[in-house]
Write a protein that holds these residues in place. Structure first.
Motif, PDB file in Angstrom:
ATOM      1  N   ASN A 210       0.812  -1.221   0.000  1.00 16.11           N
ATOM      2  CA  ASN A 210       0.000   0.000   0.000  1.00 16.11           C
ATOM      3  C   ASN A 210       0.848   1.276   0.000  1.00 16.11           C
ATOM      4  O   ASN A 210       0.403   2.323   0.486  1.00 16.11           O
ATOM      5  CB  ASN A 210      -0.969   0.017   1.182  1.00 16.11           C
ATOM      6  CG  ASN A 210      -2.105  -0.980   1.013  1.00 16.11           C
ATOM      7  OD1 ASN A 210      -2.463  -1.343  -0.106  1.00 16.11           O
ATOM      8  ND2 ASN A 210      -2.655  -1.456   2.127  1.00 16.11           N
TER       9      ASN A 210
ATOM     10  N   TRP B 243       3.879   3.595  -2.592  1.00 20.23           N
ATOM     11  CA  TRP B 243       4.047   3.903  -4.007  1.00 20.23           C
ATOM     12  C   TRP B 243       4.761   2.774  -4.758  1.00 20.23           C
ATOM     13  O   TRP B 243       4.496   2.536  -5.936  1.00 20.23           O
ATOM     14  CB  TRP B 243       4.792   5.234  -4.184  1.00 20.23           C
ATOM     15  CG  TRP B 243       6.245   5.205  -3.761  1.00 20.23           C
ATOM     16  CD1 TRP B 243       6.763   5.521  -2.551  1.00 20.23           C
ATOM     17  CD2 TRP B 243       7.347   4.813  -4.595  1.00 20.23           C
ATOM     18  NE1 TRP B 243       8.127   5.367  -2.549  1.00 20.23           N
ATOM     19  CE2 TRP B 243       8.520   4.944  -3.804  1.00 20.23           C
ATOM     20  CE3 TRP B 243       7.478   4.392  -5.916  1.00 20.23           C
ATOM     21  CZ2 TRP B 243       9.790   4.641  -4.287  1.00 20.23           C
ATOM     22  CZ3 TRP B 243       8.738   4.106  -6.414  1.00 20.23           C
ATOM     23  CH2 TRP B 243       9.871   4.229  -5.603  1.00 20.23           C
TER      24      TRP B 243
ATOM     25  N   TYR C 268       1.978   0.280  -5.567  1.00 17.24           N
ATOM     26  CA  TYR C 268       1.078   0.768  -6.605  1.00 17.24           C
ATOM     27  C   TYR C 268       1.760   0.778  -7.974  1.00 17.24           C
ATOM     28  O   TYR C 268       1.150   0.418  -8.990  1.00 17.24           O
ATOM     29  CB  TYR C 268       0.595   2.177  -6.255  1.00 17.24           C
ATOM     30  CG  TYR C 268      -0.206   2.239  -4.966  1.00 17.24           C
ATOM     31  CD1 TYR C 268      -1.137   1.248  -4.651  1.00 17.24           C
ATOM     32  CD2 TYR C 268      -0.041   3.281  -4.072  1.00 17.24           C
ATOM     33  CE1 TYR C 268      -1.862   1.298  -3.478  1.00 17.24           C
ATOM     34  CE2 TYR C 268      -0.764   3.341  -2.897  1.00 17.24           C
ATOM     35  CZ  TYR C 268      -1.676   2.347  -2.601  1.00 17.24           C
ATOM     36  OH  TYR C 268      -2.388   2.395  -1.443  1.00 17.24           O
TER      37      TYR C 268
ATOM     38  N   ASN D 165       1.955  -2.782  -9.367  1.00 14.27           N
ATOM     39  CA  ASN D 165       0.669  -3.264  -9.837  1.00 14.27           C
ATOM     40  C   ASN D 165       0.317  -2.706 -11.213  1.00 14.27           C
ATOM     41  O   ASN D 165      -0.175  -3.424 -12.089  1.00 14.27           O
ATOM     42  CB  ASN D 165      -0.435  -2.907  -8.833  1.00 14.27           C
ATOM     43  CG  ASN D 165      -0.500  -3.900  -7.684  1.00 14.27           C
ATOM     44  OD1 ASN D 165      -0.531  -5.099  -7.893  1.00 14.27           O
ATOM     45  ND2 ASN D 165      -0.509  -3.395  -6.463  1.00 14.27           N
TER      46      ASN D 165
END
Length: 308
Positions: free
Chosen positions: A124, A126, A129, A132
């Motif tokens: 959760n 940077w 993210y 992903n």
């Protein structure tokens, strides 16, 4: 262990026999013939070709002869490329596809494990993210589009890699990178999910509570168990990549095994179709067997059925 391996080898032999049988009859029941595309071929020449390749024999004679040839590792002579055997095509194309595949697998596994582990350790944040987003792009974008983009950027604009061909090691780097991107993204997502599960497991929490150093917890306890889904994925991935990626080899002009498989289908070249199919099946089933054996070395808690 020996008993388990013998059982699996027997199962592989049965599976290969089924594949040979299904492939043989699919080729025979399909409409047309390998020589139907020849223009204005005289009837006598057509009869001579059928006799030379045994196509005028009853199906059970053809099947028996092919099984005997397979037992001697003789996949037959191409019906379209005169005087070239399927064994020669495999001998020429497979080393090229294997070298390209090994490079792609090494890139996919090493970078995929690293990126997935970093994303899980920064859940959760940077880093997570970003991983992903890149993983979704890597899985979603087709390989031929990715190949064109990388050719334009690194070969035409930056002139870092050759745009195509197969002359030296540098020519293999760009297609290997292209071939590795999709499995790299998938391995990264597998590693991330497994690492998150392992980091929340009881044995990892206990190791942290005992004051074990963070790196030791990650590599000895979490990553060792998290890598199991990746190892499972490596079986079919290895067979698929090493035996040749048709699209990548065609785009980069690589003389691998993939081009022979494609041309054999369009030409209805029975020996090449069946030979490459059987060869691919052997590689795939052997890779899966090796992966199953590796389970016992990666995780000693796994006991192979029949082993001591």
């Amino acid at each position: 262990m020996r008993r388990y391996i013998l059982k699996r080898v027997f199962a592989i032999l049965v599976t290969i026999f089924i594949i040979i049988t299904v492939t043989f009859f699919l080729m025979r029941i399909a409409p047309g013939s390998p020589f139907s595309q020849e223009k204005a071929i005289p009837e006598k020449i057509l009869q001579t070709l059928n006799e030379a390749y045994g196509l005028d024999n009853p199906w059970y004679i053809q099947f028996k002869d092919y099984l005997v040839d397979i037992l001697h590792f003789n996949f037959g002579t191409s019906m379209k490329h005169r005087y070239i055997t399927t064994n020669q095509m495999i001998g020429e194309g497979f080393p090229v596809s294997a070298l390209l595949g090994v490079e792609a697998i090494l890139l996919a596994v090493s970078i995929g494990l690293l990126v997935g582990t970093v994303a899980a350790l920064h859940h959760n944040k940077w880093q997570d993210y970003t991983m992903n987003v890149l993983a979704v792009l890597g899985i979603s974008v087709p390989s031929f589009i990715m190949a064109s983009i990388l050719q334009y950027l690194f070969a035409i604009k930056l002139n870092v890699f050759p745009i195509g061909g197969w002359q030296s090691f540098s020519y293999s780097l760009l297609p290997a990178i292209t071939l590795s991107l999709s499995p790299m993204a998938y391995i990264a997502k597998l590693t991330r999910s497994s690492m998150l599960e392992q980091m929340n497991s009881e044995h990892v929490k206990l190791a942290i509570a005992k004051g074990m150093p963070g790196k030791r917890v990650v590599f000895r306890h979490a990553l060792r168990n998290a890598v199991m889904p990746v190892v499972t994925y490596l079986g079919p991935l290895t067979a698929a990549i090493i035996t040749g990626s048709v699209i990548i080899e065609n785009i980069f002009g690589i003389p691998g095994l993939g081009k022979y498989f494609v041309t054999s289908i369009t030409n209805r070249d029975y020996p090449v179709i069946m030979g490459t199919t059987v060869f691919y099946s052997i590689i795939l089933l052997s890779a899966i067997l090796i992966v199953d054996i590796l389970y016992g070395f990666i995780d000693p808690r796994i006991k192979l059925k029949g082993g001591k």
